[in-house]
Scaffold this active site. Sequence first.
Site, short mmCIF file in Angstrom:
data_model
loop_
_atom_site.label_atom_id
_atom_site.label_comp_id
_atom_site.label_asym_id
_atom_site.label_seq_id
_atom_site.Cartn_x
_atom_site.Cartn_y
_atom_site.Cartn_z
N ARG A 1 2.69 -6.64 9.45
CA ARG A 1 1.95 -5.54 10.09
C ARG A 1 2.37 -5.36 11.55
NH1 ARG A 1 -3.86 -7.34 7.51
NH2 ARG A 1 -3.80 -6.12 5.59
N ARG B 1 -1.13 -14.71 4.23
CA ARG B 1 -1.93 -14.08 5.31
C ARG B 1 -1.22 -14.25 6.65
NH1 ARG B 1 -6.51 -10.75 4.16
NH2 ARG B 1 -7.39 -11.39 6.15
N THR C 1 -5.63 -7.72 10.50
CA THR C 1 -5.91 -6.44 9.82
C THR C 1 -5.37 -5.23 10.59
OG1 THR C 1 -7.89 -7.49 8.94
CG2 THR C 1 -7.78 -5.09 8.77
N HIS D 1 -1.89 -5.40 1.41
CA HIS D 1 -3.12 -6.15 1.14
C HIS D 1 -2.73 -7.56 0.76
CE1 HIS D 1 -6.88 -7.59 -0.45
NE2 HIS D 1 -6.18 -8.06 -1.46
N GLU E 1 -9.34 -11.23 -7.51
CA GLU E 1 -8.44 -10.09 -7.39
C GLU E 1 -7.31 -10.13 -8.43
OE1 GLU E 1 -7.21 -10.05 -3.28
OE2 GLU E 1 -9.15 -9.26 -2.61
N ASN F 1 -2.05 -0.04 6.98
CA ASN F 1 -1.55 -1.33 7.47
C ASN F 1 -0.66 -2.04 6.45
OD1 ASN F 1 -3.53 -2.05 5.70
ND2 ASN F 1 -4.71 -3.32 7.11
N LYS G 1 0.84 -1.20 0.00
CA LYS G 1 0.00 0.00 0.00
C LYS G 1 0.88 1.26 0.00
CE LYS G 1 -3.84 -2.39 2.32
NZ LYS G 1 -4.91 -2.31 3.35
N TYR H 1 -12.44 -3.32 -3.16
CA TYR H 1 -13.10 -3.19 -1.86
C TYR H 1 -14.56 -2.87 -2.13
CZ TYR H 1 -8.47 -2.80 0.46
OH TYR H 1 -7.20 -3.03 0.96
O1 CDP Z 1 -6.93 -6.36 4.65
P1 CDP Z 1 -7.68 -7.41 5.44
O2 CDP Z 1 -8.18 -8.54 4.58
O3 CDP Z 1 -6.87 -7.90 6.61
O4 CDP Z 1 -8.95 -6.68 6.10
P2 CDP Z 1 -10.44 -6.40 5.53
O5 CDP Z 1 -11.40 -6.65 6.68
O6 CDP Z 1 -10.66 -7.13 4.25
O7 CDP Z 1 -10.42 -4.83 5.26
C1 CDP Z 1 -9.82 -4.31 4.11
C2 CDP Z 1 -9.03 -3.07 4.45
O8 CDP Z 1 -9.92 -2.04 4.91
C3 CDP Z 1 -8.01 -3.22 5.59
O9 CDP Z 1 -6.79 -3.81 5.19
C4 CDP Z 1 -7.83 -1.77 5.99
O10 CDP Z 1 -6.95 -1.11 5.10
C5 CDP Z 1 -9.24 -1.21 5.82
N1 CDP Z 1 -9.96 -1.15 7.11
C6 CDP Z 1 -9.78 -0.02 7.89
O11 CDP Z 1 -9.03 0.86 7.52
N2 CDP Z 1 -10.44 0.10 9.07
C7 CDP Z 1 -11.26 -0.88 9.51
N3 CDP Z 1 -11.89 -0.72 10.66
C8 CDP Z 1 -11.44 -2.02 8.71
C9 CDP Z 1 -10.77 -2.14 7.51
MG MG Z 2 -9.74 -8.65 3.17
#
Ligand code: CDP
Ligand code: MG
Length: 185
Positions: free
Chosen positions: A128, A111, A117, A151, A162, A148, A9, A49
């Site tokens: 992270r 992952r 996340t 992705h 994706e 974070n 990112k 997203y």
């Molecule tokens: O990236 P990951 O799959 O771990 O998490 P996700 O639940 O699919 O959410 C996608 C992205 O949204 C996260 O990586 C964050 O960049 C953002 N996000 C955020 O900024 N704040 C949150 N409360 C939840 C998600």
């Molecule tokens: Mg995700």
Amino acid sequence: MEKTLVILKPDAVQRGLVGEILTRFEKVGLKIVGMKMLVPTNETLVKHYPDELGDIIGNKTKQDWDKYGVEYTESAEEIGKIILNATRDFMRSGPVLAFVLEGGHAVEVVRKLVGSTGPKDSLPGTIRGDYAHLSLGKASIARKGAANLVHASGTVEEAKVEIDLWFKPEELYEYKTAQEHLTHA
Ligand code: CDP
Ligand code: MG
């Protein structure tokens, strides 16, 4: 054998962590089969997203805020929309590095290396957890998408969708690594 999508990112690129992060994937023997630097369009990010993610984000954020007694007036749905849009905006705030990794159980392994996340909750040893400490709650109070760093596709199905979204078939390569007789079965 699986393929998975990884995106470094804008925070990872701007903090000069591209090499450090990339090396972690290479060291476990995952094969880079495609790579590009770009500023993604909003159109791509809306697909990457999707709107449905807003509800999940909204509910998680609300739970977090309630736990810490944060005051807010928005509904979970509104919070979700705000954070989802902020996440999309953050993703196109500068160039990102997108790449496809291949290996056995690549989705799950990547992952595991990336962590959870929210950087605050990511274990030491994960990307992270080692290079950030921000909590999702803190970022969302500021109405920001959490920086974070990475992705990574969440499931094999998600990875297929994706990879098709970010790469054309001719942008992916087949080759042998010097070590795959040892790193792959
Ligand atoms: O990236 P990951 O799959 O771990 O998490 P996700 O639940 O699919 O959410 C996608 C992205 O949204 C996260 O990586 C964050 O960049 C953002 N996000 C955020 O900024 N704040 C949150 N409360 C939840 C998600
Ligand atoms: Mg995700």
